[in-house]
Design a protein around this motif. Structure first.
Motif: not given
Length: 161
Positions: A66-69, A91-93, A109-118, A140-142
């Motif tokens: 589990x990874x979160x910034x 985590x500094x993704x 990696x399962x996530x919603x953001x290309x700019x971090x998770x992708x 921010x996420x938007x």
């Protein structure tokens, strides 16, 4: 191994997909897939428990990360899973990859953001399973989602030559 990209409807579909892909490592973004950004500690704990219960059904899975910034952490990591469980807060993704280097491949990696998770997935040589963003994204996420829409064709387009 080349990193791949798939867009899925949500967390449950992504959990089903990792079973089909025979992944040995899966990295889960926390917000909003495991627990929404403004949710309670209880919601985070329940989300982590839900994911781990589903991950136990993935044959050959060795690491669930589990990874979160953010700075959020669960109260406890539920016991009983066969895979090694890692939780990384702050985590500094996608910049910090050393935290993941010893994880076995193939991975996703399962996530919603290309700019971090992708980008993290790409840097690790993992598949990126992007889950559709939730409604009512905070500012921010938007903004990150809009940036990811521009970056995705550059990061996940195969060049033939």
């Amino acid at each position: 191994m080349r990193s791949g990209y798939e867009r899925l409807a949500g967390l449950d579909e992504a959990l089903d997909r990792i079973k089909q892909l025979s992944m040995r490592t899966v990295i889960f973004d926390i917000e909003p897939l495991v627990a929404h950004w403004d949710s309670s500690q209880e919601a985070l704990d329940q989300g982590v428990a839900h994911v781990l219960a589903q991950a136990d059904d993935v044959p050959g899975l060795k690491v669930v990360c589990f990874s979160t910034n953010s700075l959020r952490r669960p109260s406890v990591i539920p016991a009983g899973t066969e895979a090694r469980v890692v939780y990384l807060a702050a985590a500094g993704k996608p910049l910090r990859t050393s935290l993941y280097r010893d994880f076995p491949k193939p991975g996703a990696v399962i996530g919603d953001q290309v700019a971090t998770d992708g980008i993290l997935a790409r840097r690790l040589g993992y598949t990126f399973l992007q889950c559709r963003p939730v409604e009512d994204l905070p500012l921010g996420p938007r903004m990150m989602h809009q940036l990811g829409s521009l970056v995705r064709p550059l990061v996940f387009t195969r060049h033939h030559g």
